[in-house]
Scaffold this active site. Structure first.
Site, PDB file in Angstrom:
ATOM      1  N   HIS A  18       0.829  -1.210   0.000  1.00  0.00           N
ATOM      2  CA  HIS A  18       0.000   0.000   0.000  1.00  0.00           C
ATOM      3  C   HIS A  18       0.856   1.250   0.000  1.00  0.00           C
ATOM      4  CE1 HIS A  18       0.382   1.207   4.333  1.00  0.00           C
ATOM      5  NE2 HIS A  18       0.556  -0.086   4.536  1.00  0.00           N
TER       6      HIS A  18
ATOM      7  N   ASP B 196       6.180   1.594   6.549  1.00  0.00           N
ATOM      8  CA  ASP B 196       4.766   1.223   6.436  1.00  0.00           C
ATOM      9  C   ASP B 196       4.065   2.156   5.452  1.00  0.00           C
ATOM     10  OD1 ASP B 196       2.313   0.088   6.938  1.00  0.00           O
ATOM     11  OD2 ASP B 196       2.000   1.110   8.832  1.00  0.00           O
TER      12      ASP B 196
ATOM     13  N   GLU C 148      -5.118   1.654   2.909  1.00  0.00           N
ATOM     14  CA  GLU C 148      -4.880   0.599   3.891  1.00  0.00           C
ATOM     15  C   GLU C 148      -4.939   1.112   5.314  1.00  0.00           C
ATOM     16  OE1 GLU C 148      -2.636  -2.038   6.608  1.00  0.00           O
ATOM     17  OE2 GLU C 148      -2.202   0.058   6.066  1.00  0.00           O
ATOM     18  N   GLU C 149      -4.408   2.304   5.545  1.00  0.00           N
ATOM     19  CA  GLU C 149      -4.321   2.815   6.911  1.00  0.00           C
ATOM     20  C   GLU C 149      -5.678   3.196   7.495  1.00  0.00           C
ATOM     21  OE1 GLU C 149      -1.858   2.424   8.631  1.00  0.00           O
ATOM     22  OE2 GLU C 149      -0.036   2.505   7.426  1.00  0.00           O
TER      23      GLU C 149
ATOM     24  N   GLU D 240       4.063  -5.948   3.570  1.00  0.00           N
ATOM     25  CA  GLU D 240       4.229  -5.181   4.801  1.00  0.00           C
ATOM     26  C   GLU D 240       5.587  -5.563   5.402  1.00  0.00           C
ATOM     27  OE1 GLU D 240       2.463  -2.849   6.101  1.00  0.00           O
ATOM     28  OE2 GLU D 240       0.384  -3.056   5.453  1.00  0.00           O
TER      29      GLU D 240
ATOM     30  N   HIS E 250       4.288   4.547  12.057  1.00  0.00           N
ATOM     31  CA  HIS E 250       3.343   5.498  12.639  1.00  0.00           C
ATOM     32  C   HIS E 250       4.020   6.456  13.618  1.00  0.00           C
ATOM     33  CE1 HIS E 250      -0.403   2.744  11.761  1.00  0.00           C
ATOM     34  NE2 HIS E 250       0.491   2.738  10.790  1.00  0.00           N
TER      35      HIS E 250
END
Length: 430
Positions: free
Chosen positions: A124, A153, A187-188, A212, A398
């Protein structure tokens, strides 16, 4: 000393020779495929250049302009690699509590080969970061780490996919039936606009590899937790809290009752968890609250557990404290669990043998330990194996000041991904 017959002497020597020969064969089998390993080495710097380019585009899940820009870049790169490429709009959008009006598009590339096996690579391009944050953490390399917003990510996953396809082209690998790449931009936020497409395209694949991050230990994952949300709303009746409380219907009382009677729905032995985490009620201290609401986080290891939880929630709300209140509960499956299967275990075992070729250990996690993944959508109707975690090792997803990937994992991961596609295509991944 008793003399042994010549034939008796020869037999032990023959056994020693055979054992030595077996060791040599085993050693040869454990060695990396030279052409693939060298191609992976040559691809490291180009991959870093791609990572710099991807990280330099801000592509938060709710940033349409940034998502369009990065989708165009990925589509162009896939076309340069000879793929038949489409930029797909969101499809059958699954509206959730936080779904924006517009979600990111998907980029799909497909290559036709000469064989029969169908292989799909997914990743993603969206991140959790807000526009404007890039200036405080641009792409940079410090020692054996590359830093940047979204680099772990999942922009590393996108870069790996692009360069694995490039390696397959350079190596002349065409003996798959089809090679499909699908990169989504939501995706998030639980993939509301891409989940249906991921499930549909994955259903016809012999194997789906998701990129991932490979975690700090470079392992791959066959199972991830499912993520759900429960929303409880109570409608009561407002009234003066001092002068006429009996004329009201206290929504806060009813909400409290409902939460308390749902506090035992977790089943730790099954990995099912329901925890009420957010609540809201009332407008003024001296007014009986007419409305109240609460939200819960849910986790499950099996798809069927979410089905049972939804049924239990609906049954519980029928038992009210205040008959005149109106109570509703809504449940969202934000992500289904990814469950290990015989096919995924078999393919994971083959991945481990490939890592053996370059002298690296590989952990295979077949029990869920963390958050959800798009691989779970791919697995819903899949006829083949689905495995998560083919990305680079890294840390700090994140995090706005510490997200990085480990440079020493680039060559091993390029080698692994390329060899996996080759062996699946040639029906050697057994």
């Amino acid at each position: 000393m008793l003399a042994l017959p010549v034939s008796s002497i020869g037999r032990p020597l023959a056994l020693v020779a055979a054992a030595a020969a077996l060791c040599v064969v085993t050693a040869v089998r454990a060695a990396p495929v030279p052409a693939v390993h060298e191609a992976a080495r040559q691809e490291q710097q180009p991959l870093l250049d791609t990572l710099r380019e991807l990280v330099s585009i801000e592509s938060g899940s709710k940033d349409p302009e940034g998502l369009d820009k990065i989708a165009a870049l990925i589509a162009d790169r896939l076309r340069q690699l000879g793929g038949r490429v489409s930029v797909l709009p969101p499809s059958d959008v699954f509206k959730m509590d936080d779904t924006p009006a517009k979600t990111g598009a998907m980029v799909q590339g497909e290559w036709q080969g000469t064989g029969k096996k169908k292989v799909m690579l997914i990743g993603h391009m969206d991140t959790v970061y807000l526009r404007g944050m890039l200036k405080d953490q641009p792409f940079r390399i410090d020692g054996n780490r590359a830093y940047g917003l979204g680099i772990a990510d999942d922009k590393q996953g996108v870069a790996l996919i692009l360069h694995i396809v490039a390696m397959l082209n350079k190596l002349g690998v065409k003996d798959y039936g089809t090679l499909t790449v699908l990169v989504n931009g939501d995706e998030e936020i639980s993939s509301p606009g891409s989940r249906a497409t991921i499930t549909r395209v994955a259903a016809d694949q012999d194997a789906v590899l998701s990129f991932e991050g490979g975690g700090s230990d470079g392992g791959i994952r066959l199972a991830t937790s499912g993520i759900g949300s429960a929303y409880l709303t109570v409608e009561g009746k407002a009234s003066h809290a001092g002068a006429a409380p009996e004329r009201g219907v206290n929504a806060l009382y009813e909400l409290s009752h409902q939460i308390l009677q749902m506090r035992d729905l977790s089943q730790d032995d099954k990995g099912l968890k329901l925890n009420w985490t957010v609540s809201q009620a009332g407008t003024n201290r001296n007014v009986i609250p007419a409305m109240a609401s609460a939200q819960a986080d849910a986790r499950a290891l099996r798809v069927s557990d979410f089905d049972q939880l939804q049924s239990a929630l609906q049954e519980r709300v029928k038992k009210k404290l205040l008959p005149d209140s109106k109570v509703q509960v809504k449940f969202e499956v934000r992500r289904p669990p990814l469950e290990a299967t015989p096919a995924s275990r078999q393919l994971a075992a083959h991945a481990r043998t490939i890592y053996d070729e370059i002298g690296l250990p590989m952990k295979v996690a077949d029990v869920a330990t963390g958050g959800g993944t798009d691989a779970a959508f791919a697995a819903l109707k899949a006829r083949g194996a689905v495995i998560e975690g083919f990305g680079l090792s890294g840390y700090g997803a994140h995090s706005n000041d510490a997200e990085y990937v480990q440079l020493e994992t680039i060559v091993p991961r390029l080698y692994l991904g390329t060899r996996m596609v080759m062996d699946i295509a040639r029906d050697k991944a057994k």
